[in-house]
Design a protein around this motif. Structure first.
Motif, short mmCIF file in Angstrom:
data_model
loop_
_atom_site.label_atom_id
_atom_site.label_comp_id
_atom_site.label_asym_id
_atom_site.label_seq_id
_atom_site.Cartn_x
_atom_site.Cartn_y
_atom_site.Cartn_z
N LYS A 51 0.83 -1.21 0.00
CA LYS A 51 0.00 0.00 0.00
C LYS A 51 0.87 1.26 0.00
CE LYS A 51 -3.68 -2.32 2.60
NZ LYS A 51 -4.46 -2.34 3.86
N THR A 52 1.96 1.22 0.77
CA THR A 52 2.85 2.39 0.85
C THR A 52 3.47 2.68 -0.50
OG1 THR A 52 3.34 1.87 3.16
CG2 THR A 52 4.86 3.35 2.01
N ASN B 216 2.40 1.88 -3.51
CA ASN B 216 1.37 2.36 -4.44
C ASN B 216 1.10 3.85 -4.22
OD1 ASN B 216 1.06 -0.05 -5.73
ND2 ASN B 216 -0.72 -0.70 -4.55
N ASN B 217 1.07 4.28 -2.98
CA ASN B 217 0.85 5.70 -2.70
C ASN B 217 2.04 6.54 -3.15
OD1 ASN B 217 -1.69 5.26 -1.58
ND2 ASN B 217 -0.83 4.87 0.47
N LEU B 218 3.26 6.04 -2.95
CA LEU B 218 4.45 6.77 -3.36
C LEU B 218 4.55 6.88 -4.87
CD1 LEU B 218 7.07 5.30 -0.83
CD2 LEU B 218 6.08 7.61 -0.81
N LYS C 280 2.22 7.43 -6.85
CA LYS C 280 1.30 8.47 -7.33
C LYS C 280 1.92 9.85 -7.24
CE LYS C 280 -2.70 5.77 -5.82
NZ LYS C 280 -3.88 5.73 -4.90
N VAL C 281 3.03 9.98 -6.49
CA VAL C 281 3.67 11.29 -6.30
C VAL C 281 4.68 11.51 -7.43
CG1 VAL C 281 5.05 12.69 -4.74
CG2 VAL C 281 3.36 11.08 -3.82
#
Length: 980
Positions: free
Chosen positions: A539-540, A542-544, A546-547
């Protein structure tokens, strides 16, 4: 919740509380307990899976309590194989077969002699006819219908006996089984009769729509009207006329075989089916009303009935009921089981009730001396007036010697089996005492214990297998200690029981409490923690992703790796979990080849390693030049990924691409442009050759030129591929390889006539203007041309064609001879058999001669040497023949070394025509030598053989009664028939 799921959750909770570096001996024992399912006391009715303390249900129940001695062996009493009461058999044929003294039977007659002698005086309960079957040349793996075997057996026996010197033996099959009928056609206009005489060994009777055997015989002989389109051409009237057609029985054999056609073709389903209708037949059959010549003795008595047990046409079993001609007693033959019927009466009721009938037809009432059956398949009647032998002929001495030898082997076998039974019982009793002694001492309790493989304990308790040494290697980790995952297939036993096991059976290694592996527990804790952390890190990351990445702080990662990194990480953790086995060269207890194991792991690593999908192909850790295959991720995201893939190649955003790849990319773009330019230039220079328009033809020589040039058709095809489809992906065609069209001496391999016909697809004709352009664009190894010359002074009357280089007659002849040899040295080639019906002429389709396309370009561009010239002949200048199959033909696979007799057997299976009824011909030539091979008879691949059958063709003769089910034909019926 399932026990295994509880186990995994408990293991995760425990692993979260203990760091790998903090694991102690107490933690090790805790870990092994966690990886066990509950039930540590062994109080259960079955074996608890995964619990090494549970010793219930592992095979001990067969040894506890009283034991039957028969359970210690699987050997039947050999005395059961002894003969109780010998059957009375006729010896006439056995005496007639005598050809002299010998010790080992070789021919069919000799094996038949030996078989009769064994049936008379053997001590065995039943006789193995495998020697006789082998002499017949039968394939035991091929399934045959009883009638199919009957025809084949009669044919082989008649052919063998016909070579005997004794005339009584030579004609015994015809005398006993052969009858004759006439296939008569009578013209209604002039009354002229035409007869076709034919011999028969059995009458095939249609049973559909009939209830009595006599009705079936009447239908077989009934008249058929030939009218309308089916009118008969009368040679006397010289025109088609209405006529009648029927069969007349001229003579009947001593033994009359009647085949009831129960297996017929179902047009609705497209498959064969069995007719389970009842047919009535009497024990006494008077055939006088059915024969043409009256006044003779034609009263027959029933002597054998063959039963097909089963409702399907594709499966079932055969049982024969045979009557002893001397005593009048009936016997039932069911493979090796022979049963005497009570009261000297035929009893079919038991066999009728074994299989239920789909139609559930009620069985009709049968009077005295009659029988009704829905499973009777073959009926055998014997002429009542036939003389019966009153004396028994003794077995000749040379045969009795063979029988005595076989009886001696049988007695030795009985003694050996009895001794093996005794030894098995003794071993079983000793094992019984051992199990009773040790099983009570197996549980460890509080005393010292060891681990033993559950598989070995089960084999120790298995009475059917000998106990082997203990082998615990399959349960070891890479540190040669007990692997945590293998504890579920081990059992904890007392040290006392372990000492006895190792002293009696040996093996090892012994696994005490010290065998618990600390290193594996530590590694397991680490892997479990990583697996538990993987979901959060996924999850971490995947969020990174997006940046957006700013500046030069990013790293290049392959898009394919990003899509599957979670699965790759999980598989990598599983691999690490199993490295203990593979690194030690072991997998599930079996030793692997170390080189092979390393090679397999290397291939897997090449497929699964993270971020290697953006490496260049030059073997250095360089970045590929294709930006479409990679993506820039942040430093934080790369840091998380590196935790799972520490050995992955690292490419910062400022990393330059591979310089060699850049050079090759530029060169590839230049080459692609150059190839396209060359293709356009050649296509423009040779437009007609590219589009195949206005091509010259030798069979219709153009008027505007006297010279044509020749190139290989392979060159034209390869050149067209380059200029039309692949100018950017392949190299240009640079040369014309005409050496493939020449022999090793440099001579032309084709005549002018062959180049206009069968060899036309191997060459391409070129106009003179095109040839000049070809010489400029390509390197030509050999110039081949054809020149037309007008012969004559004033008025040309003849045209000649001259080739340069000239034809090489020697190599051309060798090529043709090689082609002929190839046609006569074939294996598994296809031929066609066409059955001629009613003497009508059959239009045999023309054989289309074609040539195979050239496919191997490399070999065709090279000059052909003497060594590989034969291979060149087969590959390049080979002709193939295609036959257009017509209706009524059947294709068969044959070989050149196959005999004509073997082909006739194949034809019998395909057309249901016995070999002795087959008349075969090819191209007007009669094929009669059964011992000759197909190659010597001129039968080549794609040949068409005409089959004319010496048998009547009635409406029901087209029914296919060959059944493909796995059935057996009882030899007992032949014992009785051949014995009289």
């Amino acid at each position: 919740m399932a026990p295994r799921l509880q186990l995994e959750k408990a293991a995760w909770r425990w692993a979260e509380t203990v760091r790998p570096e903090e694991v102690s001996q107490e933690h090790i024992e805790t870990a092994y307990r966690i990886w066990l399912e509950p039930c540590i006391r062994g109080v259960c009715r079955r074996n608890c899976k995964g619990n090494p303390n549970c010793l219930v249900g592992i095979g001990e129940h067969i040894w506890l309590g009283e034991i039957d001695e028969n359970s210690f062996h699987n050997i039947d009493d050999p005395n059961c194989e002894r003969r109780k009461k010998p059957l009375e058999l006729e010896q006439f044929l056995m005496v007639c077969f005598k050809t002299g003294s010998y010790y080992e039977p070789q021919t069919i007659c000799e094996h038949l002699q030996y078989l009769f002698a064994l049936l008379q005086n053997s001590n065995r309960r039943y006789i193995d006819p495998s020697g006789f079957v082998k002499a017949l040349g039968l394939d035991t793996g091929q399934q045959q219908d009883a009638q199919e075997f009957s025809k084949l057996f009669m044919s082989l026996l008649e052919d063998t006996l016909s070579k005997q010197k004794n005339p009584d033996v030579r004609n015994i099959v015809q005398q006993q089984f052969c009858g004759e009928y006439a296939y008569v056609t009578v013209c209604n206009q002039c009354g002229r009769e035409s007869k076709l005489l034919s011999k028969f060994y059995e009458l095939e009777l249609n049973i559909q729509g009939h209830k009595q055997l006599t009705d079936c015989i009447s239908e077989f002989l009934k008249e058929e009207k030939l009218e309308g389109d089916n009118r008969y051409f009368c040679e006397n009237c010289q025109s088609k006329q209405n006529a009648t057609r029927k069969i007349r029985l001229l003579s009947l054999p001593c033994t009359l075989n009647l085949q009831l056609m129960r297996f017929v073709f179902d047009r609705q389903t497209g498959h064969k089916k069995k007719l389970n209708t009842y047919i009535g037949f009497s024990e006494i059959l008077d055939m006088e009303p059915y024969v043409e010549h009256k006044g003779g003795s034609y009263v027959y008595e029933l002597s054998a009935v063959l039963i097909h047990r089963g409702v399907s046409a594709y499966s079932g079993h055969y049982i024969a009921h045979v009557k002893d001609p001397q005593s009048g007693e009936w016997y039932k033959f069911n493979d090796e089981d022979i049963e005497k019927m009570e009261g000297k009466k035929l009893q079919l009721g038991i066999e009728e009730d074994l299989e239920p009938s789909k139609s559930q037809t009620r069985k009709p009432k049968c009077g005295k001396g009659t029988h009704c059956s829905r499973n009777a398949y073959m009926l055998v009647y014997r002429l009542q007036t036939q003389e019966k032998p009153n004396t028994t002929v003794q077995v000749p001495a040379f045969l009795q010697e063979l029988v005595d030898r076989d009886n001696s082997k049988f007695e030795e076998w009985c003694i050996e089996m009895a001794e093996m039974r005794k030894q098995s019982v003794d071993k079983g009793k000793a094992k019984h005492e051992e199990v009773k002694e040790l099983y009570q001492r197996l549980p460890a309790g509080a005393e010292p214990y060891e681990f033993v493989s559950l598989e070995w304990l089960q084999k120790w308790l298995d009475e059917s297998t000998p106990t082997k040494p203990i082998d615990n290697h399959a349960c070891l980790c890479s540190h040669d200690k007990l692997h945590p995952d293998k504890i579920s297939i081990m059992k904890r036993i007392s040290e006392y029981a372990a000492d006895i096991f190792y002293s009696r059976y040996g093996g090892g290694p012994r696994l005490t409490v010290k065998a618990l592996c600390k290193e594996c527990v530590v590694e397991r804790c680490r892997i479990l923690r990583l697996k538990n952390q993987l979901n959060e890190d996924y999850k971490t990351v995947n969020n990174l992703l997006k940046v957006a990445v700013k500046g030069n702080d990013g790293f290049w990662v392959g898009k394919s790796s990003l899509r599957s990194w979670r699965q790759l990480a999980l598989e990598q953790l599983d691999e690490q979990d199993g490295d203990a086995e593979q690194s030690n060269g072991k997998m599930n207890g079996s030793t692997l080849n170390k080189d092979e194991s390393k090679e397999e792991r290397k291939e897997e690593e090449e497929e699964l390693n993270f971020n290697e999908d953006i490496l260049c192909p030059h073997g250095k850790l360089e970045l590929c030049i294709s930006e479409n295959e990679r993506r820039l991720v942040s430093k934080e995201a790369w840091s998380k990924l590196q935790q799972y893939f520490p050995k992955a190649p690292e490419f910062p955003s400022y990393k330059e691409c591979c310089s060699q790849c850049k050079i090759l990319e530029r060169e590839g773009e230049e080459n692609e442009a150059l190839h396209k330019m060359i293709a356009n230039e050649q296509k423009t220079s040779l437009p007609n050759l590219f589009q195949d328009k206005n091509r010259p033809c030798l069979s219709n020589w153009p008027e505007d030129t006297d010279v044509l040039y020749i190139v290989s058709q392979f060159f034209v095809e390869e050149w067209r591929k380059f200029v039309s489809r692949k100018p950017a992906r392949c190299s240009p065609v640079s040369s014309v390889g005409n050496s493939a069209l020449l022999c090793p001496h440099g001579g032309l391999m084709f005549t002018f006539a062959s180049m206009t016909k069968e060899d036309s697809k191997l060459i391409a004709l070129i106009w003179p203007s095109e040839w000049q352009m070809i010489q400029k664009l390509f390197v030509v190894d050999h110039v081949i041309k054809i020149t037309r010359i007008e012969v004559g002074d004033v008025n040309p009357s003849e045209t000649q064609y001259i080739s340069e280089p000239k034809l090489c007659p020697e190599c051309r002849e060798g090529l043709l001879c090689q082609q002929q040899r190839d046609l006569r040295e074939y294996t598994q080639a296809t031929i066609y058999v066409h059955k001629v019906v009613d003497n009508k002429k059959v239009l045999v389709p023309l054989v289309v001669m074609t040539s195979n396309d050239q496919s191997n370009g490399g070999t065709k561009r090279q000059k052909i040497s003497h060594q590989n010239y034969i291979a060149y002949q087969k590959q390049v200048i080979r002709r193939s023949m295609r036959h257009r199959k017509v209706r009524g033909e059947k294709a068969l696979l044959v070989s050149a070394n196959q005999t004509l007799k073997e082909l006739k057997i194949q034809i019998m299976h395909a057309f249901s025509v016995a070999p002795f009824d087959q008349n075969l011909s090819i191209d007007g030539k009669i094929l009669s030598d059964d011992c000759a091979t197909l190659g010597t008879l001129g039968v080549i691949p794609e040949s068409v053989i005409l089959l004319k059958a010496d048998e009547p063709i009635a409406d029901y003769a087209a029914m296919d009664d060959v059944m493909q089910g796995k059935d057996e034909f009882v030899l007992g019926i032949w014992i009785s028939l051949l014995g009289n």
